[in-house]
Design an enzyme around this catalytic site. Structure first.
Site, PDB file in Angstrom:
ATOM      1  N   TRP A 465     -77.481  75.620  84.498  1.00  0.00           N
ATOM      2  CA  TRP A 465     -76.420  75.796  85.485  1.00  0.00           C
ATOM      3  C   TRP A 465     -76.439  77.178  86.116  1.00  0.00           C
ATOM      4  O   TRP A 465     -75.691  77.447  87.054  1.00  0.00           O
ATOM      5  CB  TRP A 465     -75.054  75.512  84.854  1.00  0.00           C
ATOM      6  CG  TRP A 465     -74.490  76.612  83.982  1.00  0.00           C
ATOM      7  CD1 TRP A 465     -75.156  77.362  83.066  1.00  0.00           C
ATOM      8  CD2 TRP A 465     -73.131  77.059  83.957  1.00  0.00           C
ATOM      9  NE1 TRP A 465     -74.293  78.249  82.459  1.00  0.00           N
ATOM     10  CE2 TRP A 465     -73.048  78.082  82.988  1.00  0.00           C
ATOM     11  CE3 TRP A 465     -71.979  76.695  84.640  1.00  0.00           C
ATOM     12  CZ2 TRP A 465     -71.865  78.742  82.695  1.00  0.00           C
ATOM     13  CZ3 TRP A 465     -70.795  77.358  84.342  1.00  0.00           C
ATOM     14  CH2 TRP A 465     -70.741  78.365  83.377  1.00  0.00           C
ATOM     15  N   ASP A 466     -77.330  78.050  85.627  1.00  0.00           N
ATOM     16  CA  ASP A 466     -77.441  79.394  86.181  1.00  0.00           C
ATOM     17  C   ASP A 466     -77.722  79.381  87.682  1.00  0.00           C
ATOM     18  O   ASP A 466     -77.447  80.371  88.376  1.00  0.00           O
ATOM     19  CB  ASP A 466     -78.555  80.165  85.462  1.00  0.00           C
ATOM     20  CG  ASP A 466     -78.309  80.299  83.969  1.00  0.00           C
ATOM     21  OD1 ASP A 466     -78.127  79.259  83.325  1.00  0.00           O
ATOM     22  OD2 ASP A 466     -78.328  81.421  83.453  1.00  0.00           O
ATOM     23  N   GLU A 604     -70.051  77.674  74.348  1.00  0.00           N
ATOM     24  CA  GLU A 604     -71.200  77.378  73.483  1.00  0.00           C
ATOM     25  C   GLU A 604     -70.989  77.719  72.008  1.00  0.00           C
ATOM     26  O   GLU A 604     -71.750  77.253  71.167  1.00  0.00           O
ATOM     27  CB  GLU A 604     -72.483  78.070  73.988  1.00  0.00           C
ATOM     28  CG  GLU A 604     -72.978  77.542  75.303  1.00  0.00           C
ATOM     29  CD  GLU A 604     -74.348  78.088  75.681  1.00  0.00           C
ATOM     30  OE1 GLU A 604     -75.138  77.329  76.261  1.00  0.00           O
ATOM     31  OE2 GLU A 604     -74.625  79.272  75.398  1.00  0.00           O
ATOM     32  N   LYS A 725     -68.124  82.925  73.206  1.00  0.00           N
ATOM     33  CA  LYS A 725     -69.354  83.596  73.607  1.00  0.00           C
ATOM     34  C   LYS A 725     -69.225  84.183  75.000  1.00  0.00           C
ATOM     35  O   LYS A 725     -69.711  85.274  75.281  1.00  0.00           O
ATOM     36  CB  LYS A 725     -70.515  82.602  73.572  1.00  0.00           C
ATOM     37  CG  LYS A 725     -71.864  83.154  74.024  1.00  0.00           C
ATOM     38  CD  LYS A 725     -72.923  82.063  74.002  1.00  0.00           C
ATOM     39  CE  LYS A 725     -74.276  82.591  74.454  1.00  0.00           C
ATOM     40  NZ  LYS A 725     -75.303  81.524  74.489  1.00  0.00           N
TER      41      LYS A 725
END
Length: 905
Positions: A465-466, A604, A725
Site C-alpha cells: 500500500w506504500d 500490524e 507500530k
C-alpha cells in the site's frame, strides 16, 4: 557573517568564533579529542561549545589536500571529512581557508552551500550493513533497472552487495521450513555486470580490502545522476594507484548504463591488467533473515564473446523470465577489439586487457552494458541487446542522463531556502522516486513501484500500500508513471477476484503483498530476529490494501483529470472493490449495525484477539471509516457516468444498481468503538487490552520501535497490549480532508466532543513506537493539523533523515523506503506549503517551519500548471491558464502567466 574557524592540532580542535566574517574579536574554545569516544561524539562537543552562538558557516584552517574534498582533516591518527560532518550536525556550510583567501568568504560559502544541496557524499570505508545502506542510497537506475551503488571492484560479501534488479522480474522458489513447504516470490538479483577492476603484474583482480585502501570518497551528483567513486590504493606489494569509477544510467534508452574507469599508477611502471566481468553465480543474499530460504533464482544458459564484447544469457528458474546482458570494454588509449582475452568459468565470463603503464599517467576505460528481459521464447532479446550495446557509449549515456535530470529539476524540484540539509535530502528523495519509476512512463513495462524501490531485496521487492504515499508526487509531476502504477493493479484484477473467491468473498480483493502475478505473496511465518523463532504471520489480513487501491484510483483521476482512465479501467476497479467490501460485512439486526470481522489495520502489532480461535480483528476503525468514505465517493462517481460506460463497467465487475443500495446502507451503519471520552477505539475491544509500561521497556532495551519482537522474545504477545507500530486509528485524517472524515463519523451517527481530535492524537501517540518509518510521516501531518508544529517538525525531520541515517539500524541496507520518500515531498508542499487538491479548486494554507525562509515548487492539477513561492507571510503564484484559488479561506482569481502575490498573514 557569523563564523567559527577550526584548526586541528594533536588531540585538540581549536575553535575561533567570530561575529564578523572570521575577523576579530574572536571567542576561543579548545575541544580535547577523547579517543574513548567515536568521532561523531567528539564532534558533538563542537556543537555543545557553541551553544547559543548563531553560526552561518565554518572555516577549516588546516585541511588536507585532496581532489575530492577540501574539508578533510586528520586527528588522533584518523581522517574525517569534517565539512560533511559539521554540515550534517549544524546545517551550515564548511569551507576551506585557502578557498576563502582565493575567492572571498561570501563566494566560498555560497559555492559550498550550493554543492551540499546537490550532492550525496560519503568519505571513508565502511563495513557490514552501514556500507550496504550507503550502496542503497547511492543506487543509480531508471525505473527499468536499479544498480546498487557498490564499488565496481566488489563482489557480494558481508560488506559489499553489487545487486541489480529489473522492474517486474520475479521468481518463485520453495523451501522446506519446519516440515512445511514455503513458497517465496522474490525480485531477482540479476548477474553482476558492473564489475571492473585491475591487477598489477597479472595478479588477481583487486578487491575492496581495508588494508589496501588509503582513502575512499563516493559522491552522487543529484543534478546529473552521476555516481563517482575515488580510491587511493596502496597494495601489499607497495604499488600505489589512484582509481576513479564513474557510473551513470541511461534514463531514456533505459536498457543501458555505462562506467568510466580511470587509473593512475603513482609510483611504478610495468604491466597492468584491466578485468571486466559478468558474474551469473549471484544469488539473492541482501537480506540476512532470508538466508534460510532457497535464494538461487537463475539458470545461466549461454556465455559468448567477440572482439571487445561479452554476453551472458539465462532465465529465472520457475517464472522463466529470460535475460540477456551484454557489455563491451573500450578505451581511447588502446585498441580493445584485438587485445582482449576472454575466459569463462563457473557461470562467470571475464575479459582481461593487458597494458604497459607509466607512473603519474592516467589511463581511461569505458564499460558499457545493455540489459534485456522478456519471455523465454523471445528470440529477439539477443539482437536487441546487441543493437543497444553497439549504439552505446559513456558520453552518450552521460549526455542523456544530464538532459533527463535537468528536466526533472526544472519540473519537480522543491527549493527550500535556509535549510541545506532539508534541501539536499529532499532532492535525494526526488532522485530515488525517479530512479525507481522513470521507465514506467513509457507504458511498456507491466510493473509498479515496490516499497523498497529497485535498491535492495527487503520485502522481496513486493508492491504494498506504500504506493498510496508515492502516488501524489507521480500524479502531479509524472502522470504517465502514476497511470502505470494503476494499470499494474488493473492488469491483476482477475487475480484479485480469484483471491476474494478463495476466501469466500465477492468482487476483487487485492493482496497485501503483490509481485509478478498479483496473487498473495504474504507469508504464513516470519523470522523474529530477537528470538530466532519462526512466528506466525497474519499480515495478509490487512485487507485495507484494497481500499488503498481504490483511493489511488480516485486520487489519480482527481489530480490528472484523466476521465478516459476512469471509464476504461478505474470504474471497473472501484465497483469490484466495493463489491468485495459489501461481502465483507455482517449485519447485527438487534443493533442495526454492520461489522467487519477478521481484518488487520495498518498497526500490524495486532493480528488477533488474545486467546481467540479466529484470526484478525473486528471493526478496525481506519478500515470502517475508509469503507464508509469509499462507498459514498464511488456512488458519486457512478452518478456522473454515462449510461453506456456504466453498463460496461457493471458487466465486467458483475454488479448492478443493487450494489449502490447496499453500499449506502452500509456507509451509514458501520460500527465504531468509541469510549466516553470520545476516543475512537482502534478496533472493537481495544480498550480491554492491558496498558504497557513503556518506560520500563525503554530502560531495558533502549530502542523499542519493534516492541512486538521484544514481547514475543519474552513469551508475550503485542496482541494483549495497547501498543501500536504506526498510525492506524487516525490514518484516515492523513489521507482525507478533515471535513470528509467528520462527514463519515456524522453519517455513522456518532457525536464526538469538541476537542476529540487532540485527545485522540495524544492518546495514540502515547501508545505508538514508530516501528514503521511511515508512522512519523502520518503523525507529523496530524500534529501540524493540531497546531503542534514543534512535534510535527521533529517527526518530519526524523522521517526525512530516516534512510540517510538508517535510523532503523540496518534496514536501509536492504533498500530505501520509497513510501517515506514520496510522503516527505507531500508534507513539504501540501502540509507545510499548504497547497492542497481536495476539491476542484486549489487551496493554499501555508504553515512553514520556522527555519525555512521560503519554499518554491511547481505542480500540475487538472491540466493547469502552477508555480508557487511561499514565505511566512506571502504567496506568489503563477498559473498557465485563467483560474482561481483559495488562500487562507479567501478566493483569488489568477490571470494566465501573470504572477500574483497574496499576503496571507
Amino acid at each position: 557573517m557569523r563564523t567559527f574557524a577550526i584548526r586541528a592540532r594533536d588531540g585538540v580542535m581549536e575553535l575561533n568564533y567570530s561575529e564578523d566574517s572570521n575577523k576579530p574579536p574572536f571567542r576561543k574554545f579548545m575541544i580535547t579529542y577523547n579517543p574513548k569516544f567515536s568521532i561523531g561524539d567528539n564532534l558533538e562537543n563542537i556543537k555543545v561549545a557553541l551553544t547559543g552562538l548563531p553560526v552561518d558557516a565554518a572555516i577549516i584552517e588546516n585541511s588536507l589536500n585532496y581532489e575530492f574534498s577540501d574539508t578533510i582533516i586528520g586527528i588522533n591518527h584518523q581522517k574525517i571529512d569534517i565539512g560533511l560532518a559539521i554540515a550534517n550536525m549544524m546545517n551550515v556550510p564548511v569551507v576551506n581557508l585557502n578557498k576563502v583567501k582565493e575567492v572571498g568568504l561570501q563566494k566560498a560559502v555560497s559555492d559550498k552551500s550550493n554543492y551540499l544541496k546537490w550532492h550525496l557524499d560519503y568519505y571513508g570505508e565502511y563495513s557490514g550493513k552501514r556500507n550496504y545502506g550507503q550502496e542503497a542510497m547511492l543506487t543509480i537506475g531508471n525505473g527499468y533497472f536499479g544498480l546498487r551503488g557498490a564499488y565496481v571492484e566488489a563482489n557480494a560479501d558481508q560488506d559489499n552487495y553489487p545487486g541489480m534488479y529489473v522492474a517486474g522480474v520475479y521468481n518463485q522458489l520453495t523451501t522446506k521450513i519446519n516440515d512445511r513447504d514455503v513458497v517465496n516470490e522474490d525480485l531477482v538479483n540479476l548477474p553482476n555486470s558492473q564489475f571492473i577492476s585491475f591487477g598489477v603484474d597479472h595478479q588477481q583482480p583487486f578487491k575492496i580490502k581495508k588494508e589496501d585502501i588509503q582513502d575512499i570518497y563516493r559522491s552522487l551528483n543529484l543534478k546529473t545522476g552521476v555516481l563517482t567513486t575515488t580510491l587511493h590504493i596502496q597494495l601489499s606489494t607497495g604499488h600505489i594507484l589512484e582509481v576513479r569509477a564513474t557510473k551513470v544510467a541511461n534514463m531514456t534508452n533505459w536498457h543501458r548504463y555505462a562506467i568510466k574507469y580511470e587509473l593512475k599508477p603513482i609510483n611504478f611502471s610495468g604491466s597492468l591488467q584491466i578485468y571486466s566481468e559478468i558474474d551469473g553465480s549471484v544469488l539473492n543474499g541482501n537480506v540476512e533473515r532470508y538466508s534460510d530460504f532457497n535464494q538461487h533464482h537463475l539458470d545461466i544458459i549461454g556465455m559468448s564473446a567477440h572482439d571487445n564484447q561479452i554476453s551472458m544469457s539465462g532465465q529465472t528458474k520457475t517464472s522463466k523470465v529470460a535475460f540477456v546482458i551484454n557489455s563491451k570494454l573500450d578505451s581511447q588509449d588502446f585498441d580493445t577489439t584485438s587485445s582482449i582475452n576472454t575466459d569463462t568459468e563457473n557461470q562467470l565470463i571475464r575479459q582481461t586487457l593487458s597494458l604497459d603503464v607509466e607512473p603519474e599517467k592516467s589511463y581511461e576505460f569505458e564499460k558499457c552494458v545493455s540489459i534485456f528481459t522478456g519471455n523465454a521464447d523471445d528470440d529477439k532479446l539477443e539482437s536487441a541487446a546487441q543493437s543497444e550495446l553497439n549504439d552505446s557509449s559513456f558520453n552518450d549515456t552521460l549526455n542523456d542522463s544530464q538532459k533527463f535530470w535537468k528536466d526533472v529539476w526544472n519540473k519537480s524540484d522543491i527549493k527550500i531556502t535556509n535549510d541545506i540539509t532539508s534541501q539536499k535530502l529532499t532532492r535525494v528523495n526526488i532522485y530515488h522516486m525517479l530512479v525507481t519509476s522513470a521507465a514506467l512512463a513509457s507504458g511498456k513495462l507491466d510493473a509498479s513501484v515496490g516499497a523498497r524501490g529497485l535498491h535492495g531485496e527487503a520485502y522481496r521487492g513486493h508492491i504494498f500500500w506504500d504506493v498510496t504515499f508515492d502516488l501524489p508526487f507521480y500524479a502531479i509531476h509524472y502522470p504517465a508513471i502514476a497511470k502505470q502504477c494503476m494499470l499494474y493493479r488493473y492488469n491483476r484484477i482477475d487475480e484479485a477476484r480469484k483471491y476474494a473467491k478463495s476466501e469466500g468473498k465477492d468482487g476483487a480483493m487485492y493482496p497485501w503483498q503483490s509481485g509478478m502475478y498479483g496473487d498473495e505473496q504474504s507469508q504464513f511465518v516470519h523470522l523474529n530476529p530477537v528470538s530466532g523463532e519462526w512466528d506466525p504471520d497474519n499480515s495478509r489480513l490487512q485487507r485495507h490494501v484494497s481500499i488503498s487501491v481504490a483511493y489511488d484510483v480516485l486520487k489519480y483521476v482527481q489530480i490528472t483529470g484523466d476521465r478516459d482512465f476512469m471509464e476504461k479501467y478505474g470504474l471497473e476497479m472501484l465497483l469490484s472493490i466495493c463489491k468485495f467490501w459489501v461481502s465483507m460485512v455482517s449485519y447485527d439486526k438487534d443493533a442495526d449495525r454492520y461489522d467487519i470481522h477478521n481484518v488487520m489495520g495498518p498497526d500490524e502489532f495486532h493480528e488477533e484477539y488474545p486467546n481467540a480461535d479466529e484470526q484478525g480483528l473486528t471493526n478496525n476503525a481506519y478500515t470502517n471509516i475508509m469503507v464508509s468514505w469509499l462507498f459514498d465517493k464511488v456512488a458519486t462517481v457512478v452518478s456522473k457516468q454515462k449510461a453506456d460506460v456504466l453498463k460496461v463497467a457493471n458487466n465486467k465487475s458483475g454488479t448492478d444498481s443493487n450494489l449502490l443500495t447496499q453500499m449506502s446502507d452500509i456507509a451509514h451503519k458501520l460500527r465504531l468503538d468509541i469510549n466516553d471520552e470520545g476516543i475512537i477505539g482502534q478496533f472493537s475491544g481495544y480498550f480491554n487490552l492491558s496498558k504497557l509500561n513503556f518506560d520500563s521497556y525503554r530502560k531495558r532495551y533502549g530502542d523499542i520501535s519493534r516492541i512486538d519482537r521484544l514481547l514475543k522474545g519474552e513469551g508475550k504477545s503485542p496482541d494483549s497490549y495497547q501498543v501500536a507500530k504506526q498510525a492506524d486509528t487516525l490514518m484516515a485524517y492523513y489521507e482525507l480532508p478533515f471535513s470528509e472524515v467528520e462527514d463519515v463519523i456524522n453519517r455513522l451517527g456518532y457525536k464526538l466532543p469538541a476537542n476529540y481530535f487532540t485527545s485522540n492524537l495524544r492518546f495514540y501517540l502515547d501508545r505508538t513506537t514508530h516501528g514503521s518509518t511511515l508512522s512519523r510521516i502520518v503523525y507529523s501531518v496530524l500534529d501540524e493539523m493540531d497546531g503542534n508544529m514543534d512535534q510535527s517538525w521533529q517527526l518530519f525531520s526524523t522521517a526525512l533523515f530516516s534512510d540517510y541515517y538508517d535510523i532503523q539500524g540496518g534496514t536501509t541496507a536492504e533498500g530505501i523506503h520509497l513510501g517515506v520518500m514520496g510522503a516527505t515531498l507531500q508534507i513539504e508542499t501540501g502540509c507545510y506549503g499548504g497547497v492542497r487538491f481536495d476539491t476542484d479548486e486549489v487551496s493554499v494554507n501555508p504553515h512553514l517551519p520556522q527555519n525555512w525562509k521560503k519554499i518554491s515548487f511547481k505542480q500540475a492539477y487538472q491540466g493547469i500548471k502552477y508555480q508557487f513561492e511561499i514565505t511566512h507571510h506571502e504567496i506568489t503564484v503563477t498559473a498557465d491558464a485563467e483560474t482561481h484559488i483559495k488562500v487562507a479561506e479567501k478566493d483569488y482569481s489568477l490571470t494566465k502567466n501573470k504572477a500574483t502575490t497574496i499576503s496571507y498573514k
